[in-house]
Design a protein around this motif. Structure first.
Motif, PDB file in Angstrom:
ATOM      1  N   ILE A 140       0.854  -1.182   0.000  1.00  0.00           N
ATOM      2  CA  ILE A 140       0.000   0.000   0.000  1.00  0.00           C
ATOM      3  C   ILE A 140       0.892   1.236   0.000  1.00  0.00           C
ATOM      4  O   ILE A 140       1.487   1.573   1.019  1.00  0.00           O
ATOM      5  N   PRO A 141       1.021   1.898  -1.162  1.00  0.00           N
ATOM      6  CA  PRO A 141       1.832   3.115  -1.231  1.00  0.00           C
ATOM      7  C   PRO A 141       0.983   4.351  -0.923  1.00  0.00           C
ATOM      8  O   PRO A 141      -0.087   4.537  -1.489  1.00  0.00           O
ATOM      9  N   ILE A 142       1.460   5.162  -0.009  1.00  0.00           N
ATOM     10  CA  ILE A 142       0.805   6.431   0.296  1.00  0.00           C
ATOM     11  C   ILE A 142       1.813   7.527  -0.045  1.00  0.00           C
ATOM     12  O   ILE A 142       2.831   7.687   0.631  1.00  0.00           O
ATOM     13  N   ARG A 143       1.536   8.262  -1.121  1.00  0.00           N
ATOM     14  CA  ARG A 143       2.433   9.322  -1.575  1.00  0.00           C
ATOM     15  C   ARG A 143       1.884  10.659  -1.101  1.00  0.00           C
ATOM     16  O   ARG A 143       0.701  10.934  -1.234  1.00  0.00           O
ATOM     17  N   PHE A 144       2.771  11.483  -0.557  1.00  0.00           N
ATOM     18  CA  PHE A 144       2.336  12.781  -0.039  1.00  0.00           C
ATOM     19  C   PHE A 144       3.443  13.804  -0.209  1.00  0.00           C
ATOM     20  O   PHE A 144       4.623  13.458  -0.327  1.00  0.00           O
ATOM     21  N   TYR A 145       3.036  15.052  -0.219  1.00  0.00           N
ATOM     22  CA  TYR A 145       3.977  16.158  -0.354  1.00  0.00           C
ATOM     23  C   TYR A 145       4.158  16.814   1.002  1.00  0.00           C
ATOM     24  O   TYR A 145       3.196  17.295   1.603  1.00  0.00           O
ATOM     25  N   ALA A 146       5.373  16.818   1.483  1.00  0.00           N
ATOM     26  CA  ALA A 146       5.724  17.520   2.719  1.00  0.00           C
ATOM     27  C   ALA A 146       6.238  18.897   2.300  1.00  0.00           C
ATOM     28  O   ALA A 146       7.394  19.041   1.913  1.00  0.00           O
ATOM     29  N   SER A 147       5.366  19.869   2.354  1.00  0.00           N
ATOM     30  CA  SER A 147       5.718  21.205   1.861  1.00  0.00           C
ATOM     31  C   SER A 147       6.542  22.016   2.855  1.00  0.00           C
ATOM     32  O   SER A 147       7.179  22.980   2.484  1.00  0.00           O
ATOM     33  N   ASP A 148       6.523  21.626   4.118  1.00  0.00           N
ATOM     34  CA  ASP A 148       7.222  22.358   5.169  1.00  0.00           C
ATOM     35  C   ASP A 148       8.171  21.411   5.896  1.00  0.00           C
ATOM     36  O   ASP A 148       7.738  20.523   6.621  1.00  0.00           O
ATOM     37  N   ALA A 149       9.461  21.606   5.706  1.00  0.00           N
ATOM     38  CA  ALA A 149      10.463  20.725   6.320  1.00  0.00           C
ATOM     39  C   ALA A 149      10.488  20.830   7.839  1.00  0.00           C
ATOM     40  O   ALA A 149      11.128  20.015   8.504  1.00  0.00           O
ATOM     41  N   ASN A 150       9.786  21.791   8.399  1.00  0.00           N
ATOM     42  CA  ASN A 150       9.729  21.947   9.856  1.00  0.00           C
ATOM     43  C   ASN A 150       8.436  21.413  10.463  1.00  0.00           C
ATOM     44  O   ASN A 150       8.223  21.547  11.666  1.00  0.00           O
ATOM     45  N   ALA A 151       7.588  20.817   9.642  1.00  0.00           N
ATOM     46  CA  ALA A 151       6.297  20.314  10.130  1.00  0.00           C
ATOM     47  C   ALA A 151       6.353  18.818  10.426  1.00  0.00           C
ATOM     48  O   ALA A 151       7.230  18.098   9.938  1.00  0.00           O
ATOM     49  N   HIS A 152       5.396  18.376  11.220  1.00  0.00           N
ATOM     50  CA  HIS A 152       5.247  16.955  11.546  1.00  0.00           C
ATOM     51  C   HIS A 152       4.196  16.375  10.603  1.00  0.00           C
ATOM     52  O   HIS A 152       3.060  16.828  10.569  1.00  0.00           O
ATOM     53  N   TYR A 153       4.580  15.371   9.845  1.00  0.00           N
ATOM     54  CA  TYR A 153       3.673  14.660   8.956  1.00  0.00           C
ATOM     55  C   TYR A 153       3.451  13.269   9.539  1.00  0.00           C
ATOM     56  O   TYR A 153       4.349  12.425   9.516  1.00  0.00           O
ATOM     57  N   HIS A 154       2.274  13.069  10.096  1.00  0.00           N
ATOM     58  CA  HIS A 154       1.909  11.779  10.676  1.00  0.00           C
ATOM     59  C   HIS A 154       0.906  11.138   9.726  1.00  0.00           C
ATOM     60  O   HIS A 154      -0.174  11.679   9.497  1.00  0.00           O
ATOM     61  N   ILE A 155       1.290   9.999   9.156  1.00  0.00           N
ATOM     62  CA  ILE A 155       0.486   9.325   8.134  1.00  0.00           C
ATOM     63  C   ILE A 155       0.095   7.943   8.654  1.00  0.00           C
ATOM     64  O   ILE A 155       0.819   6.973   8.472  1.00  0.00           O
ATOM     65  N   PRO A 156      -1.045   7.837   9.334  1.00  0.00           N
ATOM     66  CA  PRO A 156      -1.479   6.542   9.852  1.00  0.00           C
ATOM     67  C   PRO A 156      -2.181   5.708   8.778  1.00  0.00           C
ATOM     68  O   PRO A 156      -2.659   6.237   7.775  1.00  0.00           O
ATOM     69  N   LEU A 157      -2.245   4.400   9.026  1.00  0.00           N
ATOM     70  CA  LEU A 157      -2.941   3.491   8.128  1.00  0.00           C
ATOM     71  C   LEU A 157      -3.890   2.629   8.945  1.00  0.00           C
ATOM     72  O   LEU A 157      -3.498   2.066   9.970  1.00  0.00           O
ATOM     73  N   LEU A 158      -5.126   2.545   8.488  1.00  0.00           N
ATOM     74  CA  LEU A 158      -6.106   1.603   9.015  1.00  0.00           C
ATOM     75  C   LEU A 158      -6.228   0.526   7.951  1.00  0.00           C
ATOM     76  O   LEU A 158      -6.551   0.827   6.794  1.00  0.00           O
ATOM     77  N   VAL A 159      -5.969  -0.730   8.311  1.00  0.00           N
ATOM     78  CA  VAL A 159      -5.867  -1.770   7.289  1.00  0.00           C
ATOM     79  C   VAL A 159      -6.624  -3.035   7.692  1.00  0.00           C
ATOM     80  O   VAL A 159      -6.722  -3.368   8.871  1.00  0.00           O
ATOM     81  N   ALA A 160      -7.169  -3.701   6.685  1.00  0.00           N
ATOM     82  CA  ALA A 160      -7.810  -5.002   6.816  1.00  0.00           C
ATOM     83  C   ALA A 160      -7.458  -5.776   5.542  1.00  0.00           C
ATOM     84  O   ALA A 160      -6.954  -5.186   4.583  1.00  0.00           O
ATOM     85  N   PRO A 161      -7.705  -7.081   5.491  1.00  0.00           N
ATOM     86  CA  PRO A 161      -7.340  -7.834   4.282  1.00  0.00           C
ATOM     87  C   PRO A 161      -7.995  -7.312   3.003  1.00  0.00           C
ATOM     88  O   PRO A 161      -7.442  -7.448   1.923  1.00  0.00           O
ATOM     89  N   GLY A 162      -9.159  -6.669   3.119  1.00  0.00           N
ATOM     90  CA  GLY A 162      -9.862  -6.222   1.928  1.00  0.00           C
ATOM     91  C   GLY A 162      -9.966  -4.730   1.749  1.00  0.00           C
ATOM     92  O   GLY A 162     -10.684  -4.262   0.863  1.00  0.00           O
TER      93      GLY A 162
END
Length: 126
Positions: free
Chosen positions: A96-118
């Motif tokens: 599962i690829p999650i691509r994102f743009y971090a526009s601010d190098a001083n910010a916290h980017y928290h990228i959680p995943l909720l996952v199930a087999p389907g």
């Protein structure tokens, strides 16, 4: 201002518990004019018993304003013998690829995943 960072956590919604021992990769995505997209693997890690990583995927001294991709190895996680009993068939989503743009190098980017087999979902956390 303190430096930025990239973090994640994974919840296994099929069990209602944190997803322990799920492999995660962090990639830097590089676009150069006239060239094919470049990808650089920055880090691999596995989630702990709380579904979190022991350290950020990227911390302030390495953080750039850039495009990143977190790849969650969900297929391997669900195929593990400790969790095979919840599968009716092969998991639908292997990586599962999650691509994102971090526009601010001083910010916290928290990228959680909720996952199930389907299925899966994500959002920008705090």
């Amino acid at each position: 201002m303190s430096g930025g960072r990239i973090t994640t956590h994974v919840l296994d919604t099929s069990r209602g518990k944190p997803a322990a021992d799920l492999q995660v990769e962090l990639w830097l995505i590089e676009h150069t004019e006239g060239s094919a997209e470049g990808r650089t693997l920055l880090r691999t890690a596995a989630t702990n018993e709380d579904g979190r990583l022991n350290d950020p995927l990227l911390d302030s001294d390495e953080m750039l304003a850039a495009v990143y991709e977190i790849v969650f190895c969900a297929g391997d996680y669900f195929r593990d013998e400790r969790r095979r009993h919840i599968l009716e068939a092969e998991p639908v989503f292997d990586r599962i690829p999650i691509r994102f743009y971090a526009s601010d190098a001083n910010a916290h980017y928290h990228i959680p995943l909720l996952v199930a087999p389907g299925g899966y979902s994500t959002y920008r956390g705090s």
